[in-house]
Write an enzyme that holds these catalytic residues in place. Structure first.
Site, PDB file in Angstrom:
ATOM      1  N   HIS A 263      33.279  -2.381 -27.401  1.00  0.00           N
ATOM      2  CA  HIS A 263      32.572  -1.113 -27.563  1.00  0.00           C
ATOM      3  C   HIS A 263      32.806  -0.537 -28.944  1.00  0.00           C
ATOM      4  O   HIS A 263      33.891  -0.700 -29.506  1.00  0.00           O
ATOM      5  CB  HIS A 263      33.026  -0.092 -26.496  1.00  0.00           C
ATOM      6  N   ASP A 314      28.043  -2.333 -19.149  1.00  0.00           N
ATOM      7  CA  ASP A 314      27.044  -3.318 -18.732  1.00  0.00           C
ATOM      8  C   ASP A 314      27.576  -4.415 -17.819  1.00  0.00           C
ATOM      9  O   ASP A 314      26.810  -5.036 -17.088  1.00  0.00           O
ATOM     10  CB  ASP A 314      26.415  -3.980 -19.973  1.00  0.00           C
TER      11      ASP A 314
HETATM   12  N1  COA Z   1      32.852 -10.660 -27.688  1.00  0.00           N
HETATM   13  C1  COA Z   1      33.699 -11.207 -28.569  1.00  0.00           C
HETATM   14  N2  COA Z   1      34.301 -10.514 -29.554  1.00  0.00           N
HETATM   15  C2  COA Z   1      34.025  -9.208 -29.638  1.00  0.00           C
HETATM   16  C3  COA Z   1      33.156  -8.565 -28.754  1.00  0.00           C
HETATM   17  C4  COA Z   1      32.553  -9.342 -27.739  1.00  0.00           C
HETATM   18  N3  COA Z   1      31.722  -8.809 -26.861  1.00  0.00           N
HETATM   19  N4  COA Z   1      33.069  -7.257 -29.068  1.00  0.00           N
HETATM   20  C5  COA Z   1      33.854  -7.064 -30.121  1.00  0.00           C
HETATM   21  N5  COA Z   1      34.422  -8.246 -30.469  1.00  0.00           N
HETATM   22  C6  COA Z   1      35.353  -8.470 -31.557  1.00  0.00           C
HETATM   23  C7  COA Z   1      34.681  -8.309 -32.895  1.00  0.00           C
HETATM   24  O1  COA Z   1      34.079  -9.516 -33.325  1.00  0.00           O
HETATM   25  C8  COA Z   1      35.859  -7.909 -33.753  1.00  0.00           C
HETATM   26  O2  COA Z   1      36.655  -9.073 -33.969  1.00  0.00           O
HETATM   27  P1  COA Z   1      37.359  -9.337 -35.371  1.00  0.00           P
HETATM   28  O3  COA Z   1      38.228  -8.121 -35.587  1.00  0.00           O
HETATM   29  O4  COA Z   1      38.076 -10.592 -35.138  1.00  0.00           O
HETATM   30  O5  COA Z   1      36.229  -9.416 -36.350  1.00  0.00           O
HETATM   31  C9  COA Z   1      36.665  -7.035 -32.820  1.00  0.00           C
HETATM   32  O6  COA Z   1      36.336  -7.470 -31.503  1.00  0.00           O
HETATM   33  C10 COA Z   1      36.396  -5.566 -32.954  1.00  0.00           C
HETATM   34  O7  COA Z   1      35.009  -5.337 -32.771  1.00  0.00           O
HETATM   35  P2  COA Z   1      34.415  -3.885 -33.031  1.00  0.00           P
HETATM   36  O8  COA Z   1      34.406  -3.606 -34.480  1.00  0.00           O
HETATM   37  O9  COA Z   1      35.131  -2.943 -32.177  1.00  0.00           O
HETATM   38  O10 COA Z   1      32.931  -4.049 -32.493  1.00  0.00           O
HETATM   39  P3  COA Z   1      31.596  -3.338 -33.053  1.00  0.00           P
HETATM   40  O11 COA Z   1      31.745  -1.885 -33.038  1.00  0.00           O
HETATM   41  O12 COA Z   1      31.197  -3.948 -34.340  1.00  0.00           O
HETATM   42  O13 COA Z   1      30.561  -3.806 -31.963  1.00  0.00           O
HETATM   43  C11 COA Z   1      29.501  -4.036 -29.901  1.00  0.00           C
HETATM   44  C12 COA Z   1      30.445  -3.184 -30.740  1.00  0.00           C
HETATM   45  C13 COA Z   1      29.216  -3.321 -28.599  1.00  0.00           C
HETATM   46  C14 COA Z   1      28.192  -4.275 -30.640  1.00  0.00           C
HETATM   47  C15 COA Z   1      30.222  -5.398 -29.610  1.00  0.00           C
HETATM   48  O14 COA Z   1      31.383  -5.159 -28.888  1.00  0.00           O
HETATM   49  C16 COA Z   1      29.318  -6.381 -28.888  1.00  0.00           C
HETATM   50  O15 COA Z   1      28.475  -7.031 -29.499  1.00  0.00           O
HETATM   51  N6  COA Z   1      29.476  -6.495 -27.537  1.00  0.00           N
HETATM   52  C17 COA Z   1      28.634  -7.415 -26.785  1.00  0.00           C
HETATM   53  C18 COA Z   1      27.314  -6.767 -26.467  1.00  0.00           C
HETATM   54  C19 COA Z   1      27.463  -5.679 -25.454  1.00  0.00           C
HETATM   55  O16 COA Z   1      28.072  -5.839 -24.416  1.00  0.00           O
HETATM   56  N7  COA Z   1      26.833  -4.550 -25.760  1.00  0.00           N
HETATM   57  C20 COA Z   1      26.820  -3.391 -24.895  1.00  0.00           C
HETATM   58  C21 COA Z   1      27.622  -2.286 -25.517  1.00  0.00           C
HETATM   59  S1  COA Z   1      27.802  -0.923 -24.417  1.00  0.00           S
END
Ligand code: COA
Length: 377
Positions: A263, A314
């Site tokens: 998130h 989700d």
């Molecule tokens: N699967 C694998 N790795 C994930 C992840 C996921 N779903 N979500 C975050 N990470 C990883 C990132 O790659 C990052 O890793 P790193 O530090 O090694 O580069 C770390 O966790 C921190 O991520 P963060 O910066 O907090 O995420 P963000 O703010 O850029 O992205 C989302 C947030 C929601 C876009 C992302 O978590 C995601 O794509 N989730 C999957 C899609 C989803 O479920 N969306 C619904 C959101 S309510």
């Protein structure tokens, strides 16, 4: 020349406060408030219509106010004939979110308030949209599965009516409670991407239908609401708990995101997850899909072990809807059908704020390139 290169870029607008709001607060430490009420105090104690009233009016309704709103919402579930016919005309290969996006835009042409942004008109439009978005989703499903539409029943609640219009059979008490909690939990969530898209559109003084159409297009993306559908495909690809570890490791090795996890704001577990996990567990027990629930718990543990991230709204929402008989492609439309209450509340707040949302950018391109006429390029 004003040097754009001096501008500081906040990539992804992370932690940028774009406006003030009183509607909801997403606490990174793992809490969510609607108009100051912690959602834990609301879920299971209010019905979805009360949440709609709260979001649109800033206070919880009295019994009379609630009855009045419920009556309005149920009667507004009727759709214009042209919208129903148009739904039937789309290719069956189209995604329900594409049809929903198109039909919300279409609906605006049949709104007696036109594109008025007067306070009374937008309040009526908000109620219409909160009622008609779920009705459109139900109509898309009925049409795709060659089933006749069902008329709303004024004797039952609004969320229950949504499920009734969608499936064509009345919900039992447990299903009724589940859909009501699901819709309550999905009603609003701060300045998430779709809400922000809606507010940007509203900030140009464009009409509410345009703003909600933009929001639906934004929610559709797999990094936002589209993730819930992808969760179901992931679960479909894993057959047993023993396969989970290798599947997740394979995804991470391929630099792929695990859908339904992570998130932008929460640094602790998403406060909606515990409620949805409980719903998913209860419903899976009823539908003899307990193995699916156990698979989810295993995925949750493995992802946390490997990435220290938690499930977001989700993950268990998709399983909850699946257990209610909602096909995979309709999981995100159900999200839209609930979030429309938050979108409309934010659009109204944005109209009141009366400021154009228009950021700047840091220009990193060239200056003064020599122009060459087309015949010499
Ligand atoms: N699967 C694998 N790795 C994930 C992840 C996921 N779903 N979500 C975050 N990470 C990883 C990132 O790659 C990052 O890793 P790193 O530090 O090694 O580069 C770390 O966790 C921190 O991520 P963060 O910066 O907090 O995420 P963000 O703010 O850029 O992205 C989302 C947030 C929601 C876009 C992302 O978590 C995601 O794509 N989730 C999957 C899609 C989803 O479920 N969306 C619904 C959101 S309510």
């Amino acid at each position: 020349m004003d040097s754009s290169q001096d501008k500081v870029v906040t990539r992804g607008l992370r932690d940028v406060a774009a406006a003030e709001t009183k509607i909801s607060f997403v606490d990174p430490m793992g809490a969510l408030y609607y108009l100051g009420y912690n959602i834990d105090a609301l879920v299971g104690h209010v019905c979805y219509e009360e949440v709609v009233y709260l979001l649109l009016n800033g206070k919880l309704p009295t019994k009379n106010e609630l009855d009045q709103l419920r009556g309005q919402l149920i009667s507004e579930m009727q759709l214009p004939e042209a919208v129903i016919n148009s739904i039937k005309s789309f290719p069956v290969s189209s995604h329900p979110m594409e049809v929903l996006r198109t039909e919300i835009s279409h609906l605006s042409m049949y709104d007696p308030d036109g594109d008025s942004t007067s306070e009374q008109a937008i309040s009526r439009q908000a109620i219409r949209l909160v009622a008609k978005v779920p009705a459109i989703v139900a109509a898309i499903h009925r049409s795709r599965s060659n089933q006749l539409p069902v008329a709303p029943n004024p004797e039952i609640g609004f969320s229950e009516n949504f499920l009734y219009l969608f499936r064509g059979k009345p919900a039992d008490s447990e299903e009724k409670e589940a859909i009501d909690r699901y819709m309550t939990l999905h009603a609003d969530h701060g300045f998430n991407a779709s809400t922000f898209a809606a507010r940007v559109t509203a900030s140009t003084n464009s009409d509410m239908y345009s703003a909600v159409t933009c929001a639906v297009g934004t929610l559709k993306g797999p990094l936002h609401g589209g993730a819930s559908e992808k969760v179901m495909y992931m679960l479909d690809n894993i057959n047993t708990e023993e396969e989970v570890e290798a599947y997740i490791q394979g995804m991470l090795d391929d630099q792929k995101k695990i859908m339904g996890f992570g998130h932008r704001v929460y640094r602790a577990e998403d406060p909606r997850t515990k409620h949805l996990r409980e719903l998913a567990e209860d419903l899976c027990r009823r539908t003899n899909t307990k193995n699916l629930y156990k698979l989810c718990v295993r995925i949750e543990n493995v992802v946390h072990e490997k990435k220290k991230i938690f499930p977001n709204v989700d993950f268990y929402a998709a399983v909850t809807l699946n257990a209610l008989g909602v096909p995979f492609q309709f999981v995100t439309p159900f999200f839209a059908s609930s979030r429309v209450s938050g979108w409309t509340a934010h659009i109204m707040e944005q109209y009141k704020d009366a400021v154009l949302l228009r950021p700047t950018s840091k220009y990193i391109g060239e200056y003064g390139r020599p122009f060459i006429p087309i015949e010499k390029r």
